[in-house]
Structures are given as C-alpha cells and as structure tokens.
Enzyme design. Structure first.
Site, PDB file in Angstrom:
ATOM      1  N   SER A  22      50.165   7.799 109.960  1.00 28.47           N
ATOM      2  CA  SER A  22      49.458   8.437 108.827  1.00 28.47           C
ATOM      3  C   SER A  22      50.278   8.405 107.541  1.00 28.47           C
ATOM      4  CB  SER A  22      49.103   9.874 109.190  1.00 28.47           C
ATOM      5  OG  SER A  22      50.249  10.567 109.649  1.00 28.47           O
ATOM      6  N   ASN A 109      52.174  20.278 114.494  1.00 25.97           N
ATOM      7  CA  ASN A 109      50.830  20.848 114.338  1.00 25.97           C
ATOM      8  C   ASN A 109      50.802  21.965 113.298  1.00 25.97           C
ATOM      9  OD1 ASN A 109      50.290  19.115 116.372  1.00 25.97           O
ATOM     10  ND2 ASN A 109      49.862  20.658 117.944  1.00 25.97           N
ATOM     11  N   THR A 154       9.519  21.295  82.870  1.00 23.34           N
ATOM     12  CA  THR A 154       9.350  21.416  84.324  1.00 23.34           C
ATOM     13  C   THR A 154       8.632  20.139  84.719  1.00 23.34           C
ATOM     14  OG1 THR A 154       7.200  22.477  84.173  1.00 23.34           O
ATOM     15  CG2 THR A 154       9.097  23.957  84.207  1.00 23.34           C
ATOM     16  N   HIS A 155       8.962  19.615  85.890  1.00 24.07           N
ATOM     17  CA  HIS A 155       8.404  18.319  86.346  1.00 24.07           C
ATOM     18  C   HIS A 155       8.685  17.203  85.337  1.00 24.07           C
ATOM     19  CE1 HIS A 155       5.982  20.795  89.156  1.00 24.07           C
ATOM     20  NE2 HIS A 155       5.837  21.580  88.110  1.00 24.07           N
ATOM     21  N   SER A 272      26.801  -4.374  76.730  1.00 29.74           N
ATOM     22  CA  SER A 272      26.275  -5.361  77.668  1.00 29.74           C
ATOM     23  C   SER A 272      26.864  -6.720  77.313  1.00 29.74           C
ATOM     24  CB  SER A 272      24.751  -5.398  77.554  1.00 29.74           C
ATOM     25  OG  SER A 272      24.260  -6.652  77.957  1.00 29.74           O
ATOM     26  N   LYS A 278      22.877  -3.326  73.137  1.00 26.61           N
ATOM     27  CA  LYS A 278      22.996  -2.260  74.132  1.00 26.61           C
ATOM     28  C   LYS A 278      24.225  -1.367  73.948  1.00 26.61           C
ATOM     29  CE  LYS A 278      20.733  -1.609  77.477  1.00 26.61           C
ATOM     30  NZ  LYS A 278      20.475  -2.338  78.693  1.00 26.61           N
ATOM     31  N   ASN A 280      25.453   1.560  76.500  1.00 23.49           N
ATOM     32  CA  ASN A 280      25.033   2.146  77.776  1.00 23.49           C
ATOM     33  C   ASN A 280      25.803   3.412  78.152  1.00 23.49           C
ATOM     34  OD1 ASN A 280      23.160   0.105  78.218  1.00 23.49           O
ATOM     35  ND2 ASN A 280      24.688  -1.235  79.160  1.00 23.49           N
ATOM     36  N   GLU A 285      26.341   7.557  84.360  1.00 32.15           N
ATOM     37  CA  GLU A 285      25.825   6.920  85.574  1.00 32.15           C
ATOM     38  C   GLU A 285      26.872   6.940  86.689  1.00 32.15           C
ATOM     39  OE1 GLU A 285      24.206   3.031  84.508  1.00 32.15           O
ATOM     40  OE2 GLU A 285      23.386   3.937  82.696  1.00 32.15           O
ATOM     41  N   TYR A 312      44.805  21.835 118.443  1.00 29.85           N
ATOM     42  CA  TYR A 312      44.952  20.623 117.646  1.00 29.85           C
ATOM     43  C   TYR A 312      44.447  19.400 118.426  1.00 29.85           C
ATOM     44  CZ  TYR A 312      46.886  16.758 115.006  1.00 29.85           C
ATOM     45  OH  TYR A 312      47.020  15.597 114.289  1.00 29.85           O
ATOM     46  N   LYS A 320      42.247  13.734 105.855  1.00 28.75           N
ATOM     47  CA  LYS A 320      43.052  13.427 104.672  1.00 28.75           C
ATOM     48  C   LYS A 320      42.457  12.418 103.697  1.00 28.75           C
ATOM     49  CE  LYS A 320      47.130  14.901 107.045  1.00 28.75           C
ATOM     50  NZ  LYS A 320      46.377  15.186 108.316  1.00 28.75           N
TER      51      LYS A 320
HETATM   52  N1  ARG Z   1      49.636  13.064 111.302  1.00 33.97           N
HETATM   53  C1  ARG Z   1      49.222  14.218 112.024  1.00 33.97           C
HETATM   54  C2  ARG Z   1      47.990  14.819 111.349  1.00 33.97           C
HETATM   55  O1  ARG Z   1      47.792  14.535 110.236  1.00 33.97           O
HETATM   56  C3  ARG Z   1      50.313  15.217 112.090  1.00 33.97           C
HETATM   57  C4  ARG Z   1      50.265  16.145 113.259  1.00 33.97           C
HETATM   58  C5  ARG Z   1      50.623  15.417 114.488  1.00 33.97           C
HETATM   59  N2  ARG Z   1      50.586  16.228 115.645  1.00 33.97           N
HETATM   60  C6  ARG Z   1      50.508  15.726 116.856  1.00 33.97           C
HETATM   61  N3  ARG Z   1      50.484  16.559 117.846  1.00 33.97           N
HETATM   62  N4  ARG Z   1      50.496  14.452 117.086  1.00 33.97           N
HETATM   63  O2  ARG Z   1      47.236  15.549 111.909  1.00 33.97           O
END
Ligand code: ARG
Length: 454
Positions: A22, A109, A154-155, A272, A278, A280, A285, A312, A320
């Site tokens: 990660s 964790n 409205t509408h 454009s 144009k 825009n 958007e 966990y 993430k």
């Molecule tokens: N990269 C893990 C996460 O984002 C970190 C925690 C890892 N814990 C584990 N028991 N492998 O959740």
C-alpha cells in the site's frame, strides 16, 4: 524490511507482494504516521515501558525523519510494503536495536486507524476553510443583489419573481449544512492493538491527549475496525458536490445566449478549436461531471465495508485511494467554484426583463382578487382566463388595459397595476425566508453573524 518474516519458510510471490502493498498511496499520510509514532513513544516512556534514554533517542530520530520527509530530503522508498514499515526500517537503520522497540504495544491495525484519523482531521480543517471562503463569496453576492430581480423557476419554467440575493441565499443554506463529523470522530484508536488491547500498562488517555483527541475509543475492536467517519465525510463531500453541481448547472444555463443572466470571466472560460465565437463554461461542466466520481468513492467504500466480520480485514486497505481522490476533487471544486463566482458578472437588466415577462405575476394577480373578497379558487380560475386572453393578444398581464381586465372580472380596478408590478411581487413577500428586501436584509445580517465564528 518485511514486518512478519519469522513464521514463513518461503519468500512472498512477487505478484502477491505488489497486490498487497500500500506504500504507493499510504505515503500520503507519512507525516501523520510519524507524528502518531512520536505520540506512542512518549506514552511508552512516561509509562516506563521504555527507558528515558531509549524514548528520547527514538523521539529525536523520528522528529528528524519527519522533518526530512516533509522537506523532501528523505525519499520514500516504494519497495517497502507500506509507510509503517518504511518509517520503522529507517529508524532502525539510524539507531539500531533501540529502534526495534518502537512497535511495543502496538499493531499496524491500530496504527493505520490512527493515521487515517489524524489525516482526516487535517483534511476536515482544510475543507472547512474552503467552505467558509465559498460561503463568504456567496454572502457578498447576496449583499450586493438584494434588489436584483430575477425569475424564480419550478420545472425550469418561470414561476414567480425573486431576487438574486434570495436565489444565492438558498446555496448559502446548503453549504452551511456540513455534518458535525469532526466531533464524532475525535477519539483515538491507538492502544487498541491488533483488536483486543495489549498486555502493557499503556496510558491511552495520555496518548489521546498528546495526539490532540478528545479521548480514547472505548472499544478496541471498534477502534481498529471503525471506518464510519470516512463514510460520513464521503457522504458530506457527496452532498457538497451535489450542491456545487446544481449551481454549476444553473450557471451553465444562465450563461447561454438564450438567458444571458451572467457573463463568466475570460479567465474562467475556455474556447473551441473550431468555432471562433465560442466561450464555454467548462469549469461548471467539470464540477458537474466530477460529482459522479465522489459519489463513486462513497458507494465503492460502503460496498467494501458491507459484510466484513469484526475486526480488521485487509479489505479495509481499500479505504484510501478513492477517498484521497474524493478529497482532492472536492477541495479543488470548492476552490474553483468560489473563485469563479468572484469573477462572474450578473446582468441585472436581463434578469429583471426576464422576471417581468412570462406571467410571473399571475399568483399576485390572484392574491389581488382575494384581497378584494374573491375566494382563492375562483380567483385562480379568473386569472387563468386572463392569462389565456393575454397570450392570444401577445401581451403580458400589465400590458392589458383596465377594460380588458374588467371584461374578465369587474372586481379589477386601477390599483391592479401597482399590485402586479414586479417590485411589488418581490417586496410584498416579507416573511422570514422570503425574497422581500426587508426580510432578505435581516437574513443577510443573521448570516453575517454566523460567518463571524470562523
Ligand atoms: N496497509 C494496511 C491498511 O491500510 C495497514 C494495516 C495492515 N494490517 C494488517 N494486519 N495487515 O489497512
């Protein structure tokens, strides 16, 4: 450095290693990870789980690492599994065996749960700053346009005349409604360990205090598996994006050649490659378009969390990438929308002209009859006939002669013109929340008070 080699006889398959890692995205909260470790080591030292010398050496070295990561002199090595192992390994490289004591009484964790909370608290503050800037921008437009009359819809059909202050005031209320997520998430998971707490005499209240939380999470299983605050923030960001998208959509409509209610500044418009005429509204958007992305992050993560047994599970690592993307998207849109509004010109004449046509005063004409004693249902029918007649004559109501009014109902008198004048229509609506100038000014003053707290 691998954090868990002892029990294994074979190295990890490379694809598995890459799939599991990660660091490419959790390096985003490197600072929070190191600050969390500094808090942890302070607590371990206070509790005499580490000696003063050990604690001071680890703390000093972590501060150096933090400094170097923040000023870019220490490059994060992406061959590590995650940011936690990179920081721990860097520490051990620098101070040897003492560094190996940092992880006492802690699991990744509760470490990652802490990092995400610290990071999210910082992000909420940034979002709040941007939101307040947007609110101030809207408030300024409201102050400047209490007498800028425009049609309310409205509408997407012209309904009744309102003012630009009133219309923008609706957005002010929407953006004011940010949930009180910060208060609810302000508890520290550190000390939850893997899930069951630890056997060391940790002082969790102290950890929470020095890391800037109201207190510790009260259940260690919840401490490591709670991601509700991310879902709440994703939901709040989705709501913000929805409001920004609606305003963007209105600005796109207002900016068309058919409406011409606003002129977007050249600095906030695009051209454009083929049509030289144009100009825009791409920014509007894009804000509208990016809304889907933030909703996607919310839906995606709700789905990830559904069905996870306590505590966990590695699925949670999926909290993430999309979340970071949603934060960047929402912050970017808040900033752009606010800056775009600051440079937008509102065409008062066009707005007023549009508000005056299209029978926007029909309700007021009915109210006029009611005030002369006609029951509302009958008045509604009479004005309906009047509108039909006016359409056949290609006239607006105030262009009809008194004789024409009287042909439909003899209750009409000369004072009807005053009663259906667009200024009367707006300013007679003087209950709290309505568009009348007097009431608008009161609401603007209340909102001015509200903004003072920031
Ligand atoms: N990269 C893990 C996460 O984002 C970190 C925690 C890892 N814990 C584990 N028991 N492998 O959740």
């Amino acid at each position: 450095m691998n954090l868990w080699g002892g029990r294994f006889t074979k190295p990890t398959n490379q694809l598995v290693y890459d799939f599991n890692a990660s660091i490419k995205f959790d390096k985003t909260f490197a600072s929070q990870d190191i600050k969390g470790s500094i808090g942890h080591v302070k607590m371990l030292t206070k509790q005499e789980i580490l000696t003063q010398e050990e604690g001071q050496l680890i703390e000093k070295t972590l501060k150096e690492i933090l400094n170097e990561v923040e000023n870019g002199t220490l490059e994060i090595d992406e061959s590590f599994e995650d940011i936690h192992s990179f920081v721990e390994s860097t520490l051990i490289d620098r101070i040897g065996d003492t560094g190996k004591k940092l992880h006492t009484g802690r699991s990744r964790n509760d470490q990652v749960a802490l990092d995400m909370r610290l990071y999210t608290k910082d992000q909420i503050e940034m979002l709040n700053t941007l939101l307040v800037d947007l609110l101030k921008t809207i408030h300024k437009i409201m102050k400047e346009h209490v007498d800028t009359i425009m049609p309310g819809f409205t509408h997407l059909q012209k309904a009744q005349p309102i003012t630009l202050a009133h219309h923008m005031g609706a957005y002010f209320e929407m953006f004011k409604r940010l949930h009180d997520i910060y208060e609810r998430m302000d508890y520290c998971p550190l000390g939850s360990g893997a899930l069951a707490g630890t056997t060391y005499p940790l002082d969790r209240e102290y950890s929470a205090e020095i890391l800037g939380f109201k207190g510790p999470c009260l259940n260690s299983i919840d401490g490591v598996s709670d991601r509700d605050y991310l879902i709440e923030l994703l939901s709040a960001m989705s709501t913000m994006m929805m409001h920004m998208s609606r305003l963007s959509e209105e600005m796109i409509i207002w900016n068309t050649n058919e409406y011409q209610f606003i002129d977007l500044d050249d600095t906030f418009s695009t051209g454009s490659s083929i049509m030289p005429q144009k100009k825009n509204p791409d920014i509007c958007e894009l804000i509208r378009g990016k809304t889907g992305r933030v909703y996607g992050a919310l839906m995606g993560f709700l789905t990830t969390m559904k069905g996870l047994p306590l505590a966990y599970n590695k699925d949670m690592q999926e909290d993430k990438e999309m979340y970071f993307d949603a934060l960047n998207t929402t912050k970017g849109c808040l900033q752009l929308l606010s800056d775009m509004l600051k440079t937008t010109t509102f065409n008062k004449e066009k707005m007023k002209k549009s508000a005056t046509g299209g029978f926007t005063n029909a309700t007021d004409a009915a109210d006029y009859l009611v005030n002369k004693g006609v029951p509302f249902r009958d008045a509604h029918g009479i004005i309906g006939q009047l509108v039909l007649y006016a359409i056949s004559q290609n006239k607006d109501l105030d262009e009809l002669t008194l004789e024409e009014f009287k042909n439909i109902s003899d209750v009409f008198e000369e004072d009807v013109y005053q009663a259906i004048d667009v200024n009367t229509c707006v300013n007679k609506r003087n209950t709290i929340g309505a568009c009348g100038q007097e009431m608008m000014k009161k609401v603007i003053a209340l909102n001015e008070e509200y903004l003072k707290q920031f």
